[in-house]
Design an enzyme around this catalytic site. Structure first.
Site, mmCIF file in Angstrom:
data_model
loop_
_atom_site.group_PDB
_atom_site.id
_atom_site.type_symbol
_atom_site.label_atom_id
_atom_site.label_comp_id
_atom_site.label_asym_id
_atom_site.label_seq_id
_atom_site.Cartn_x
_atom_site.Cartn_y
_atom_site.Cartn_z
ATOM 1 N N SER A 190 108.638 30.096 8.380
ATOM 2 C CA SER A 190 107.348 30.046 7.688
ATOM 3 C C SER A 190 107.386 29.425 6.301
ATOM 4 C CB SER A 190 106.770 31.462 7.584
ATOM 5 O OG SER A 190 107.605 32.287 6.789
ATOM 6 N N HIS A 218 105.126 33.544 13.569
ATOM 7 C CA HIS A 218 104.321 32.447 13.034
ATOM 8 C C HIS A 218 103.935 31.439 14.116
ATOM 9 C CE1 HIS A 218 104.565 33.545 8.782
ATOM 10 N NE2 HIS A 218 105.777 33.962 9.061
ATOM 11 N N LYS A 249 98.835 37.634 12.204
ATOM 12 C CA LYS A 249 98.741 36.244 11.757
ATOM 13 C C LYS A 249 97.803 35.472 12.675
ATOM 14 C CE LYS A 249 103.057 36.315 9.176
ATOM 15 N NZ LYS A 249 103.330 37.770 9.241
#
Length: 405
Positions: A190, A218, A249
């Site tokens: 990330s 991610h 996320k």
């Protein structure tokens, strides 16, 4: 004064002197206007355009997701009421676990209170199961994985150079042939925005009889035909022993999970302290996540728009001569190279231009590689990007010191 208090004072002074003291900006997310937030600073309240949210696909503000949470709160209340073993397990938890197992093509899934806890609890449970584990960890693995591996006190730990398959094979070949082995790695990293060579890692795991543990936090929701992550995109999910993900996320909610073989997941469920001894995720959170996962499985258009926005911003940064770092993912890092300067640039964006991008400093990234991290999403327009590029050009060309940043 107690020695510990003296140590706290000294450490905080040093962190401040290095320009990496963390000051939180209290941002009020505006669900109906995302990615705009409201912020009150220096006695003034105004809207700002946020460029660094991990709600990558804006699912946290989707009306269907919000209504699912509201309906569950009305029906089941605000909290779970206990651990999964003490009145905290609901049909919603079971349904979400089944949906996540299906997403990754696995037998079972297990929910945790966060992605951090799912990594820490699962890795420590696995690595304490046998006395002679050898674990091979990518040098840029997230802190939650590092902590989980360290908590596996019986394991021998080998750190391989980031995404370096030759170094990984060297370490695997040097380990005892009959020892249990586990390779732990991420898909999308990330901070740099690069992606691991999953097929090559699986090939090495097969060659050296190693299990694989993949952190897809991610990537879930965003990569693959149904949002199963890079492992789905690359066609290797069936070769990964355990796939870990987050609901906080791409799915825009909260919580973490692991998926894998039923027997392995049942073992983790039975021994992992981070699962056994904590209150279950609240039903409204689980209901929202369930709605989000189901929606994204069928919403390839939203995923395509995410990548279009990321590539557009990268191109605009490059065209403007801004120090954008190479990235093969949806994450767009801009190299600053100094902690104090990264903070100053971030604060000038807020104060002068009404925009926010998080400064990323040590220990999240190595000293000297401090950066701003941009995560453009489906709701960031070309006009917004042009405004951002203009602001960054003015800031990085003038570079005046910002007092009180």
């Amino acid at each position: 004064m107690h020695k510990f208090l003296v140590k706290c004072d000294e450490a905080l002074k040093e962190i401040s002197a290095q320009g990496r003291y963390r000051r939180f900006v209290a941002l009020e997310k505006l669900a109906d206007r995302f990615p705009y937030y409201s912020v009150t600073m220096e006695g003034r309240t105004r809207d700002i355009l946020v460029w660094s949210s991990n709600d990558y696909l804006a699912m946290g503000t989707d009306p269907v997701v919000i209504e699912a949470s509201i309906e569950a709160a009305r029906r089941m209340g605000a909290g779970a009421g206990g651990t999964r073993n003490i009145a905290g397990s609901s049909p919603l938890h079971v349904a979400l676990e089944e949906e996540l197992a299906d997403l990754h093509g696995k037998d079972a899934a297990l929910l945790f209170t966060s992605g951090y806890v799912s990594n820490q609890a699962t890795l420590s449970a696995i690595l304490n199961s046998l006395p002679d584990w050898h674990v091979f960890s990518d040098a840029q693995n997230h802190n939650s994985m590092i902590v989980g591996i360290k908590d596996g006190r019986k394991a021998s730990v080998h750190v391989f150079k980031h995404n370096d398959m030759a170094d990984l094979e060297r370490l695997l070949a040097a380990a005892p042939a009959d020892a249990p082995k586990l390779i732990a790695f991420e898909s999308v990293y990330s901070m740099d925005g690069d992606i691991a060579p999953l097929k090559e890692i699986c090939d090495l795991a097969d060659r050296y009889n190693a299990l694989t543990y993949l952190d897809e936090v991610h990537a879930v929701g965003m990569y693959g035909a149904h949002g199963g992550g890079v492992s789905e995109r690359d066609g290797v999910a069936h070769r990964i022993t355990i796939i870990e993900g987050t609901l906080a996320k791409g799915f825009g909610c909260h919580g973490g999970y692991v998926t894998g073989d039923f027997k392995v997941l049942d073992y983790i469920r039975s021994v992992a302290a981070g699962f056994i001894f904590t209150t279950a995720l609240p039903p409204p959170t689980v209901a929202a996540a369930l709605a989000s996962v189901r929606m994204l499985k069928a919403d390839s258009a939203r995923r395509a728009l995410l990548f279009d926005r990321a590539e557009t911003l990268k191109a605009k940064f490059r065209a403007a001569g801004l120090p954008v770092m190479a990235s093969s993912s949806h994450i767009v890092p801009l190299m600053i190279g100094d902690a104090a300067k990264a903070t100053q640039v971030s604060m000038r964006l807020i104060r002068e231009f009404g925009m926010y991008a998080t400064p990323i400093n040590y220990p999240t990234v190595p000293q000297g590689t401090e950066r701003l991290r941009f995560t453009p999403g489906p709701k960031h327009s070309d006009a917004m990007m042009d405004e951002l590029v203009g602001a960054l050009q003015k800031i990085l060309l003038s570079e005046p010191a910002v007092t009180g940043a």
